[in-house]
Design a protein around this motif. Sequence first.
Motif, PDB file in Angstrom:
ATOM      1  N   GLU A  55      43.969  47.766  44.804  1.00 51.59           N
ATOM      2  CA  GLU A  55      43.484  47.707  43.433  1.00 51.59           C
ATOM      3  C   GLU A  55      44.585  47.504  42.409  1.00 51.59           C
ATOM      4  N   SER A  56      45.811  47.483  42.828  1.00 51.82           N
ATOM      5  CA  SER A  56      46.920  47.407  41.897  1.00 51.82           C
ATOM      6  C   SER A  56      46.736  46.271  40.903  1.00 51.82           C
ATOM      7  N   VAL A  57      46.784  46.622  39.631  1.00 54.52           N
ATOM      8  CA  VAL A  57      46.632  45.632  38.577  1.00 54.52           C
ATOM      9  C   VAL A  57      48.008  45.142  38.122  1.00 54.52           C
ATOM     10  N   ASP A  58      48.963  46.050  38.099  1.00 51.64           N
ATOM     11  CA  ASP A  58      50.297  45.710  37.639  1.00 51.64           C
ATOM     12  C   ASP A  58      51.284  46.547  38.425  1.00 51.64           C
ATOM     13  N   PRO A  59      52.083  46.061  39.249  1.00 51.75           N
ATOM     14  CA  PRO A  59      52.421  44.671  39.496  1.00 51.75           C
ATOM     15  C   PRO A  59      51.332  43.946  40.286  1.00 51.75           C
ATOM     16  N   THR A  60      51.541  42.658  40.470  1.00 50.15           N
ATOM     17  CA  THR A  60      50.564  41.849  41.182  1.00 50.15           C
ATOM     18  C   THR A  60      50.435  42.352  42.607  1.00 50.15           C
ATOM     19  N   PRO A  61      49.329  42.044  43.282  1.00 52.19           N
ATOM     20  CA  PRO A  61      49.166  42.504  44.667  1.00 52.19           C
ATOM     21  C   PRO A  61      50.312  42.072  45.579  1.00 52.19           C
ATOM     22  N   ILE A  62      50.822  40.867  45.407  1.00 54.07           N
ATOM     23  CA  ILE A  62      51.926  40.407  46.246  1.00 54.07           C
ATOM     24  C   ILE A  62      53.162  41.265  45.985  1.00 54.07           C
ATOM     25  N   GLU A  63      53.463  41.537  44.725  1.00 52.19           N
ATOM     26  CA  GLU A  63      54.613  42.385  44.401  1.00 52.19           C
ATOM     27  C   GLU A  63      54.402  43.806  44.915  1.00 52.19           C
ATOM     28  N   ALA A  64      53.164  44.299  44.815  1.00 56.62           N
ATOM     29  CA  ALA A  64      52.877  45.659  45.281  1.00 56.62           C
ATOM     30  C   ALA A  64      53.098  45.772  46.785  1.00 56.62           C
ATOM     31  N   LEU A  65      52.780  44.704  47.506  1.00 54.36           N
ATOM     32  CA  LEU A  65      52.961  44.738  48.958  1.00 54.36           C
ATOM     33  C   LEU A  65      54.432  44.775  49.358  1.00 54.36           C
ATOM     34  N   GLN A  66      55.322  44.404  48.453  1.00 56.85           N
ATOM     35  CA  GLN A  66      56.742  44.373  48.759  1.00 56.85           C
ATOM     36  C   GLN A  66      57.440  45.680  48.398  1.00 56.85           C
ATOM     37  N   ARG A 115      39.294  38.788  55.934  1.00 54.73           N
ATOM     38  CA  ARG A 115      40.384  38.902  54.963  1.00 54.73           C
ATOM     39  C   ARG A 115      39.933  38.360  53.609  1.00 54.73           C
ATOM     40  N   GLN A 116      39.261  37.221  53.652  1.00 49.28           N
ATOM     41  CA  GLN A 116      38.806  36.587  52.413  1.00 49.28           C
ATOM     42  C   GLN A 116      37.780  37.472  51.697  1.00 49.28           C
ATOM     43  N   ALA A 117      36.846  38.054  52.434  1.00 49.60           N
ATOM     44  CA  ALA A 117      35.831  38.915  51.820  1.00 49.60           C
ATOM     45  C   ALA A 117      36.480  40.143  51.179  1.00 49.60           C
ATOM     46  N   ILE A 118      37.431  40.764  51.884  1.00 47.19           N
ATOM     47  CA  ILE A 118      38.119  41.940  51.340  1.00 47.19           C
ATOM     48  C   ILE A 118      38.950  41.550  50.119  1.00 47.19           C
ATOM     49  N   ALA A 119      39.632  40.423  50.198  1.00 44.56           N
ATOM     50  CA  ALA A 119      40.461  39.973  49.074  1.00 44.56           C
ATOM     51  C   ALA A 119      39.607  39.719  47.836  1.00 44.56           C
ATOM     52  N   LEU A 120      38.467  39.065  48.012  1.00 44.96           N
ATOM     53  CA  LEU A 120      37.585  38.811  46.864  1.00 44.96           C
ATOM     54  C   LEU A 120      37.087  40.127  46.271  1.00 44.96           C
ATOM     55  N   ALA A 121      36.744  41.070  47.136  1.00 42.44           N
ATOM     56  CA  ALA A 121      36.218  42.354  46.657  1.00 42.44           C
ATOM     57  C   ALA A 121      37.269  43.161  45.917  1.00 42.44           C
ATOM     58  N   PHE A 122      38.503  43.189  46.428  1.00 43.24           N
ATOM     59  CA  PHE A 122      39.488  44.095  45.859  1.00 43.24           C
ATOM     60  C   PHE A 122      40.476  43.437  44.921  1.00 43.24           C
ATOM     61  N   TYR A 123      40.959  42.272  45.241  1.00 42.30           N
ATOM     62  CA  TYR A 123      41.909  41.618  44.353  1.00 42.30           C
ATOM     63  C   TYR A 123      41.221  41.048  43.127  1.00 42.30           C
ATOM     64  N   HIS A 124      39.944  40.672  43.283  1.00 42.13           N
ATOM     65  CA  HIS A 124      39.220  40.058  42.165  1.00 42.13           C
ATOM     66  C   HIS A 124      38.121  40.962  41.615  1.00 42.13           C
ATOM     67  N   ASP A 125      38.043  42.197  42.130  1.00 47.72           N
ATOM     68  CA  ASP A 125      37.069  43.190  41.651  1.00 47.72           C
ATOM     69  C   ASP A 125      35.630  42.688  41.712  1.00 47.72           C
ATOM     70  N   LEU A 126      35.282  41.954  42.762  1.00 49.57           N
ATOM     71  CA  LEU A 126      33.921  41.457  42.900  1.00 49.57           C
ATOM     72  C   LEU A 126      33.072  42.447  43.686  1.00 49.57           C
ATOM     73  N   SER A 127      31.801  42.538  43.332  1.00 54.44           N
ATOM     74  CA  SER A 127      30.866  43.380  44.079  1.00 54.44           C
ATOM     75  C   SER A 127      30.517  42.680  45.392  1.00 54.44           C
ATOM     76  N   HIS A 128      29.863  43.397  46.289  1.00 58.34           N
ATOM     77  CA  HIS A 128      29.443  42.780  47.553  1.00 58.34           C
ATOM     78  C   HIS A 128      28.546  41.569  47.295  1.00 58.34           C
ATOM     79  N   SER A 129      27.639  41.693  46.333  1.00 59.15           N
ATOM     80  CA  SER A 129      26.736  40.573  46.062  1.00 59.15           C
ATOM     81  C   SER A 129      27.492  39.378  45.480  1.00 59.15           C
ATOM     82  N   GLU A 130      28.506  39.641  44.657  1.00 57.76           N
ATOM     83  CA  GLU A 130      29.313  38.540  44.107  1.00 57.76           C
ATOM     84  C   GLU A 130      30.146  37.871  45.198  1.00 57.76           C
TER      85      GLU A 130
END
Length: 191
Positions: free
Chosen positions: A112-123, A143-158
């Motif tokens: 869920e990290s908003v700042d820094p970016t997810p890539i920076e947070a992973l480092q 991976r794509q479904a999880i990324a859309l849900a968490f990196y982009h804050d999308l609901s399951h239906s979205e």
Amino acid sequence: MTTDTRQLKTWLAATARKDGEAFRQLYDATSSKLFGFALRILVKRELAEEVLQESFVSIWNNAASYQAGLAAPMTWMTTIVRNKAFDTLRRLDGAVEIDADNFDKEVMDALESVDPTPIEALQISDESKALARCFAKLESLHRQAIALAFYHDLSHSEVAEQLALPIGTVKTWVRRGLEKLRLCLTKLEGV
């Protein structure tokens, strides 16, 4: 309006000292993003407005407990909003399923990290690197479904709409993917 982490930390520190002007600036800089986050969870504008107000009361009352070493300011505030939104959902419908409650807190913070970016947070840490290794082992669609849900804050239906898949499939992929992440991380901890 994009505001750097240092400025947000300064405003939070001043808010901890009950500086009303700093709190107003913090609100002005972050409220629209936090409102959007609440709205994605709750869908109804009135509920999101109520959660945003409750969240900022909590931020005002708990600013002194913010620890910069544990989370970025936006991550800390987003977590407050998320928890208040989920509390509202539970209050409205006790049977509602909130998958986020099943996640490990450190995994949720990294995803869920908003700042820094997810890539920076992973480092940032060994744990984050382990998460990245485990995440890379997932099937690409999971991976794509999880990324859309968490990196982009999308609901399951979205997510289902984005991937043109049934919502049940998306929920299953996300749940199984998170379980595989948990198992992978558990194995890495044992090494």
